[in-house]
Design a protein around this motif. Structure first.
Motif, PDB file in Angstrom:
ATOM      1  N   ALA A 108      -1.928   0.986  -4.172  1.00  0.00           N
ATOM      2  CA  ALA A 108      -0.808   0.073  -3.958  1.00  0.00           C
ATOM      3  C   ALA A 108       0.087   0.060  -5.186  1.00  0.00           C
ATOM      4  CB  ALA A 108      -1.322  -1.337  -3.661  1.00  0.00           C
ATOM      5  N   THR A 112       0.829  -1.193   0.000  1.00  0.00           N
ATOM      6  CA  THR A 112       0.000   0.000   0.000  1.00  0.00           C
ATOM      7  C   THR A 112       0.871   1.253   0.000  1.00  0.00           C
ATOM      8  OG1 THR A 112      -0.130  -0.193   2.411  1.00  0.00           O
ATOM      9  CG2 THR A 112      -2.014  -0.989   1.151  1.00  0.00           C
ATOM     10  N   ARG A 172      -7.528  -0.017  -1.628  1.00  0.00           N
ATOM     11  CA  ARG A 172      -6.473   0.939  -1.296  1.00  0.00           C
ATOM     12  C   ARG A 172      -5.451   1.045  -2.425  1.00  0.00           C
ATOM     13  NH1 ARG A 172      -7.982  -1.478   3.355  1.00  0.00           N
ATOM     14  NH2 ARG A 172      -6.726  -3.327   3.015  1.00  0.00           N
TER      15      ARG A 172
END
Length: 331
Positions: A203, A126, A201
C-alpha cells in the motif's frame, strides 16, 4: 468515472480493517509499517514522475480518453440503486453482444451534495506492482480519490495490460492534452520510498489538500516512509471541470465482457483484494483531521455489490469502517 481498487499493522491514521487473506507485499520493499503524520514536513519532489501528458504511454492513451469520457458522463449519470443495476445487468446480458464494455464503481462518496466542509483528504491505498490485466481494452482505476466538488486533483491507481502506474488527473485544466498532470510507475524505486504493508498487502498513502483557497490551488503528495515526509507529486489551480458536486474514494473498472458474459477484470482480480484504509478529512477552521464518516461521506452507488450487476461472480464490497475503510475482493 475512472479507476479500480485492490497483518497487520496500520499505515494510515484511524481505525483499520481486520486482516484478510490476499496477495503478499512485493519483495521490492521491506515490510515496514508507517503511520503518516498529517503534519509531517515536506520532502523532495517524487522522483520518477513525468509531468503532463508525456507521461502516458501510447498504448494507454485510449484509457486516458475513456477516463475523460467516463468522468464527464458522471455529471449526468444518475447514481443507480443496486436494484436498478441488477435489472440493467439482466437487460444488457440479453441484448448486448459479447465484449460489450462495462463501467462500474463502488466505494465512499466524499462531500455528497456539494458538502465542502473539509479541505483535504488522506488515504492509504493498496497497490500491486505485478498486476497486469488480460484485456487490451480493460482499465482498472482502483483505488482512486478526488476530495470533493471544486477540487482540482484526482489521484488514480491505474492497472492496464501493460503497466501499473499512479496518475494525478488534473480536473482544473481546460486543455485536454494536459488532463493527466503527472504519472509515476509503480516499480521497485517507488516502493522503496512509498511502499508499506497494511493488512498483509502492499500500500501507499496519498494526501490531497487545498493549499491556496484564493486561487483554488490543490496539491497532492505521497508519504515517504523512508524519510517520514510528504513528497510533492502534483499541483493544480483553477475551476473544477467535472460538473460534479461530490468527490470519491472508490474502486472502479472499465472492461470488456468475455464470452462467458463476465468482465475480464473479474478473472484478473481473482484472489485479490483492493482496499482503502485510514480515509480522513481535514476541517479548515480548526485544522483537525477526522475519519470520513456520515457528516462528510456516504457509500455509493449502493450499500453492497451485487455480483450480477458487476458481471463478476464472487465479487464483494464491504465497508470495514463506515466510511473511512472499505474492501473489494474477488473470490
Amino acid at each position: 468515472m475512472c479507476a479500480l481498487v485492490l497483518a497487520g499493522t496500520v499505515l494510515a491514521p484511524g481505525a483499520q480493517a481486520a486482516p484478510v487473506s490476499a496477495q503478499a507485499p512485493s519483495a521490492a520493499h521491506a515490510v515496514r509499517p508507517a503511520a503518516p503524520r498529517a503534519d509531517a514536513p515536506t520532502g523532495a519532489p517524487v522522483s520518477g514522475r513525468v509531468l503532463g501528458d508525456a507521461g502516458i504511454r501510447p498504448q494507454d492513451r485510449p484509457g486516458v480518453q475513456r477516463f475523460r469520457e467516463l468522468r464527464a458522463g458522471l455529471a449526468t449519470e444518475a447514481r443507480p440503486s443496486e436494484a436498478r443495476l441488477s435489472e440493467a445487468a439482466a437487460n444488457r446480458t440479453a441484448r448486448e453482444p459479447i465484449a460489450a464494455q462495462t463501467h462500474r464503481w463502488w466505494g465512499t462518496e466524499l462531500g455528497p451534495g456539494g458538502n465542502t466542509g473539509f479541505d483535504a483528504v488522506i488515504a492509504t491505498h493498496t497497490l500491486d506492482d505485478t498486476l497486469r490485466l488480460s484485456g487490451a481494452n480493460d482499465f482498472l482505476y482502483a483505488p482512486t480519490t478526488k476530495p470533493r466538488s471544486n477540487s482540482c486533483i484526482e489521484m488514480v491507481t491505474v492497472h492496464t495490460r501493460d503497466s501499473a502506474q499512479i496518475w494525478a488527473w488534473d480536473w482544473c485544466t481546460t486543455d485536454p492534452a494536459q488532463a493527466v498532470g503527472a504519472t509515476v510507475d509503480i516499480d521497485a524505486a517507488f516502493l522503496r520510498k512509498y511502499g508499506a504493508t497494511v493488512n498483509g498487502r502492499s500500500a501507499y498513502s496519498v494526501e490531497i489538500q487545498l493549499t491556496d483557497a484564493r486561487t483554488n490551488t490543490w496539491s497532492a503528495s505521497f508519504y515517504n516512509v523512508a524519510t517520514s515526509t510528504w513528497d510533492p507529486f502534483f499541483t493544480s489551480r483553477g475551476t473544477d471541470q467535472t460538473g460534479l458536486d461530490y468527490g470519491w474514494d472508490m474502486f472502479e473498472y472499465y472492461s470488456d465482457r468475455t464470452a462467458g458474459g463476465n468482465v475480464g477484470v473479474c478473472r484478473d482480480l481473482s484472489g485479490r483484494v483492493v482496499e482503502t484504509t485510514g480515509l480522513k478529512v481535514r476541517t479548515p477552521a480548526t485544522g483537525t483531521w477526522s475519519d470520513a464518516g456520515p457528516s462528510s461521506s456516504t457509500v455509493f452507488p449502493a450499500a453492497t455489490m451485487n455480483p450480477s450487476a458487476y458481471f463478476c461472480p464472487g465479487i464483494a464490497g464491504r465497508m470495514t469502517a463506515a466510511y473511512s475503510a472499505w474492501q473489494v475482493s474477488v473470490r
